[in-house]
Design a protein around this motif. Structure first.
Motif, PDB file in Angstrom:
ATOM      1  N   THR A 101     -12.651 -14.781  -4.968  1.00 59.41           N
ATOM      2  CA  THR A 101     -11.203 -14.846  -4.789  1.00 59.41           C
ATOM      3  C   THR A 101     -10.871 -14.683  -3.306  1.00 59.41           C
ATOM      4  OG1 THR A 101     -10.934 -13.826  -6.950  1.00 59.41           O
ATOM      5  CG2 THR A 101      -9.008 -13.850  -5.523  1.00 59.41           C
ATOM      6  N   PRO A 102     -10.239 -15.683  -2.684  1.00 58.84           N
ATOM      7  CA  PRO A 102      -9.938 -15.555  -1.257  1.00 58.84           C
ATOM      8  C   PRO A 102      -8.783 -14.598  -0.950  1.00 58.84           C
ATOM      9  CG  PRO A 102      -9.128 -17.652  -2.081  1.00 58.84           C
ATOM     10  CD  PRO A 102      -9.852 -16.984  -3.220  1.00 58.84           C
ATOM     11  N   TYR A 103      -7.814 -14.532  -1.852  1.00 56.74           N
ATOM     12  CA  TYR A 103      -6.652 -13.657  -1.642  1.00 56.74           C
ATOM     13  C   TYR A 103      -5.913 -13.464  -2.953  1.00 56.74           C
ATOM     14  CZ  TYR A 103      -4.031 -18.071  -1.471  1.00 56.74           C
ATOM     15  OH  TYR A 103      -3.502 -19.297  -1.761  1.00 56.74           O
ATOM     16  N   TRP A 104      -5.035 -12.452  -2.935  1.00 58.68           N
ATOM     17  CA  TRP A 104      -4.103 -12.224  -4.034  1.00 58.68           C
ATOM     18  C   TRP A 104      -2.734 -12.668  -3.561  1.00 58.68           C
ATOM     19  CZ3 TRP A 104      -4.642  -7.007  -7.036  1.00 58.68           C
ATOM     20  CH2 TRP A 104      -5.922  -6.915  -7.584  1.00 58.68           C
ATOM     21  N   LEU A 105      -1.974 -13.309  -4.421  1.00 59.96           N
ATOM     22  CA  LEU A 105      -0.597 -13.680  -4.125  1.00 59.96           C
ATOM     23  C   LEU A 105       0.288 -12.960  -5.137  1.00 59.96           C
ATOM     24  CD1 LEU A 105       1.009 -15.475  -2.168  1.00 59.96           C
ATOM     25  CD2 LEU A 105       1.073 -17.186  -3.979  1.00 59.96           C
ATOM     26  N   VAL A 106       1.109 -12.044  -4.640  1.00 60.16           N
ATOM     27  CA  VAL A 106       1.884 -11.148  -5.499  1.00 60.16           C
ATOM     28  C   VAL A 106       3.366 -11.283  -5.150  1.00 60.16           C
ATOM     29  CG1 VAL A 106       2.229  -8.752  -6.163  1.00 60.16           C
ATOM     30  CG2 VAL A 106      -0.046  -9.548  -5.547  1.00 60.16           C
ATOM     31  N   SER A 107       4.200 -11.510  -6.148  1.00 62.20           N
ATOM     32  CA  SER A 107       5.640 -11.583  -5.898  1.00 62.20           C
ATOM     33  C   SER A 107       6.237 -10.182  -5.916  1.00 62.20           C
ATOM     34  CB  SER A 107       6.333 -12.467  -6.930  1.00 62.20           C
ATOM     35  OG  SER A 107       6.198 -11.944  -8.222  1.00 62.20           O
ATOM     36  N   THR A 108       7.146  -9.952  -4.983  1.00 58.57           N
ATOM     37  CA  THR A 108       7.835  -8.674  -4.890  1.00 58.57           C
ATOM     38  C   THR A 108       9.172  -8.880  -4.191  1.00 58.57           C
ATOM     39  OG1 THR A 108       7.738  -6.424  -3.989  1.00 58.57           O
ATOM     40  CG2 THR A 108       6.571  -8.112  -2.767  1.00 58.57           C
ATOM     41  N   ARG A 109      10.140  -8.068  -4.553  1.00 61.56           N
ATOM     42  CA  ARG A 109      11.451  -8.162  -3.915  1.00 61.56           C
ATOM     43  C   ARG A 109      11.444  -7.546  -2.516  1.00 61.56           C
ATOM     44  NH1 ARG A 109      12.683  -7.691  -9.336  1.00 61.56           N
ATOM     45  NH2 ARG A 109      14.133  -9.269 -10.090  1.00 61.56           N
ATOM     46  N   ARG A 110      10.466  -6.711  -2.237  1.00 60.13           N
ATOM     47  CA  ARG A 110      10.360  -6.050  -0.923  1.00 60.13           C
ATOM     48  C   ARG A 110       8.970  -6.288  -0.334  1.00 60.13           C
ATOM     49  NH1 ARG A 110      11.903  -2.540  -4.619  1.00 60.13           N
ATOM     50  NH2 ARG A 110      14.110  -2.195  -4.875  1.00 60.13           N
ATOM     51  N   PRO A 111       8.708  -7.502   0.150  1.00 58.81           N
ATOM     52  CA  PRO A 111       7.357  -7.803   0.637  1.00 58.81           C
ATOM     53  C   PRO A 111       6.949  -6.974   1.853  1.00 58.81           C
ATOM     54  CG  PRO A 111       8.822  -9.685   0.963  1.00 58.81           C
ATOM     55  CD  PRO A 111       9.579  -8.664   0.186  1.00 58.81           C
ATOM     56  N   GLU A 112       7.877  -6.709   2.759  1.00 55.07           N
ATOM     57  CA  GLU A 112       7.539  -5.925   3.956  1.00 55.07           C
ATOM     58  C   GLU A 112       7.130  -4.503   3.582  1.00 55.07           C
ATOM     59  OE1 GLU A 112      10.470  -7.617   3.696  1.00 55.07           O
ATOM     60  OE2 GLU A 112      10.009  -9.318   5.005  1.00 55.07           O
ATOM     61  N   ARG A 113       7.779  -3.951   2.586  1.00 55.57           N
ATOM     62  CA  ARG A 113       7.452  -2.588   2.142  1.00 55.57           C
ATOM     63  C   ARG A 113       6.041  -2.530   1.549  1.00 55.57           C
ATOM     64  NH1 ARG A 113      10.615   0.603  -2.617  1.00 55.57           N
ATOM     65  NH2 ARG A 113       9.080   2.244  -2.892  1.00 55.57           N
ATOM     66  N   LEU A 135      -7.734  -3.947  -6.996  1.00 53.14           N
ATOM     67  CA  LEU A 135      -8.505  -4.321  -5.815  1.00 53.14           C
ATOM     68  C   LEU A 135      -8.743  -3.055  -5.012  1.00 53.14           C
ATOM     69  CD1 LEU A 135      -9.688  -6.712  -4.172  1.00 53.14           C
ATOM     70  CD2 LEU A 135      -7.504  -6.809  -2.972  1.00 53.14           C
ATOM     71  N   PRO A 136     -10.009  -2.642  -4.848  1.00 52.67           N
ATOM     72  CA  PRO A 136     -10.265  -1.415  -4.094  1.00 52.67           C
ATOM     73  C   PRO A 136      -9.880  -1.570  -2.626  1.00 52.67           C
ATOM     74  CG  PRO A 136     -12.322  -2.409  -4.886  1.00 52.67           C
ATOM     75  CD  PRO A 136     -11.198  -3.258  -5.365  1.00 52.67           C
ATOM     76  N   LEU A 137      -9.527  -0.454  -2.000  1.00 50.57           N
ATOM     77  CA  LEU A 137      -9.123  -0.502  -0.591  1.00 50.57           C
ATOM     78  C   LEU A 137     -10.223  -1.054   0.298  1.00 50.57           C
ATOM     79  CD1 LEU A 137      -7.033   2.729   0.094  1.00 50.57           C
ATOM     80  CD2 LEU A 137      -6.269   0.366   0.042  1.00 50.57           C
ATOM     81  N   THR A 138     -11.467  -0.862  -0.080  1.00 56.52           N
ATOM     82  CA  THR A 138     -12.569  -1.385   0.730  1.00 56.52           C
ATOM     83  C   THR A 138     -12.591  -2.907   0.740  1.00 56.52           C
ATOM     84  OG1 THR A 138     -14.041  -1.233  -1.181  1.00 56.52           O
ATOM     85  CG2 THR A 138     -14.020   0.637   0.340  1.00 56.52           C
ATOM     86  N   ALA A 139     -11.955  -3.537  -0.237  1.00 52.49           N
ATOM     87  CA  ALA A 139     -11.919  -4.996  -0.302  1.00 52.49           C
ATOM     88  C   ALA A 139     -10.586  -5.581   0.135  1.00 52.49           C
ATOM     89  CB  ALA A 139     -12.234  -5.460  -1.719  1.00 52.49           C
ATOM     90  N   VAL A 140      -9.621  -4.736   0.474  1.00 56.44           N
ATOM     91  CA  VAL A 140      -8.305  -5.225   0.895  1.00 56.44           C
ATOM     92  C   VAL A 140      -8.393  -5.699   2.333  1.00 56.44           C
ATOM     93  CG1 VAL A 140      -5.914  -4.575   1.355  1.00 56.44           C
ATOM     94  CG2 VAL A 140      -7.041  -3.755  -0.706  1.00 56.44           C
ATOM     95  N   GLY A 141      -8.052  -6.969   2.534  1.00 57.82           N
ATOM     96  CA  GLY A 141      -8.016  -7.537   3.875  1.00 57.82           C
ATOM     97  C   GLY A 141      -6.621  -7.463   4.461  1.00 57.82           C
ATOM     98  N   THR A 142      -6.295  -8.407   5.304  1.00 53.43           N
ATOM     99  CA  THR A 142      -4.971  -8.424   5.910  1.00 53.43           C
ATOM    100  C   THR A 142      -3.937  -8.852   4.873  1.00 53.43           C
ATOM    101  OG1 THR A 142      -5.282 -10.701   6.644  1.00 53.43           O
ATOM    102  CG2 THR A 142      -5.866  -8.948   8.206  1.00 53.43           C
ATOM    103  N   ALA A 143      -2.780  -8.263   4.988  1.00 53.37           N
ATOM    104  CA  ALA A 143      -1.678  -8.585   4.080  1.00 53.37           C
ATOM    105  C   ALA A 143      -0.520  -9.114   4.904  1.00 53.37           C
ATOM    106  CB  ALA A 143      -1.255  -7.346   3.307  1.00 53.37           C
ATOM    107  N   GLU A 144       0.099 -10.165   4.391  1.00 57.58           N
ATOM    108  CA  GLU A 144       1.252 -10.719   5.096  1.00 57.58           C
ATOM    109  C   GLU A 144       2.394 -10.978   4.125  1.00 57.58           C
ATOM    110  OE1 GLU A 144       0.779 -14.689   6.762  1.00 57.58           O
ATOM    111  OE2 GLU A 144      -1.009 -14.965   5.538  1.00 57.58           O
TER     112      GLU A 144
END
Length: 144
Positions: A118-130, A67-76
């Motif tokens: 695609t409205p969003y990506w949902l990605v699992s990670t052990r360190r979501p805040e990072r 996903l290019p940075l130009t298409a990256v929206g808010t991440a939570e």
């Protein structure tokens, strides 16, 4: 990396295969069979547990998807009940999903591209805040 108990299950499976083939056929059959189970099972666990996530100046890469940075929206970052809801009843069927059930945290990355359904990506990670911090830093560096 998959949980350690999965490796213990593989060891138990290999021991079972050894026992099943050792008694009637002896070591000429049981040892190669056990080795094959360990080799194939270990490769499967390593491949399944390997989900690479990288944030760079060109965008975010999860596995083979980019996903290019130009298409990256808010991440939570989502943990606990929020993460369970995002993976379950709150999941949009159009979302790009790269999750592992044994990883408790997820990050929802919005997609800001009108041409992308695609409205969003949902990605699992052990360190979501990072991951969220790295995405924000990359976006600021790119001048967005």
């Amino acid at each position: 990396m998959v949980p350690a108990r999965w490796w213990l299950l593989l060891a138990g499976l290999a021991a079972s295969v050894w026992l099943v083939y050792e008694l009637p056929f002896g070591p000429r059959v049981s040892l190669p069979s056990t080795g094959a189970v360990l080799l194939l099972g270990g490769a499967a666990l390593l491949l399944y547990g390997r989900l690479s996530i990288a944030v760079g100046p060109d965008g975010v890469r999860v596995g083979r998807a980019r996903l290019p940075l130009t298409a990256v929206g808010t991440a939570e970052a989502l943990t606990g009940d929020e993460a369970r809801a995002a993976r379950g009843p709150g999941l949009d069927r159009r979302a790009y999903v790269a999750i592992r059930g044994y990883v408790p945290g997820v990050v929802r990355i919005g997609v800001d591209d009108d041409a992308d359904p695609t409205p969003y990506w949902l990605v699992s990670t052990r360190r979501p805040e990072r991951l969220v911090a790295e995405l924000e830093a990359a976006r600021q560096t790119a001048g967005r």
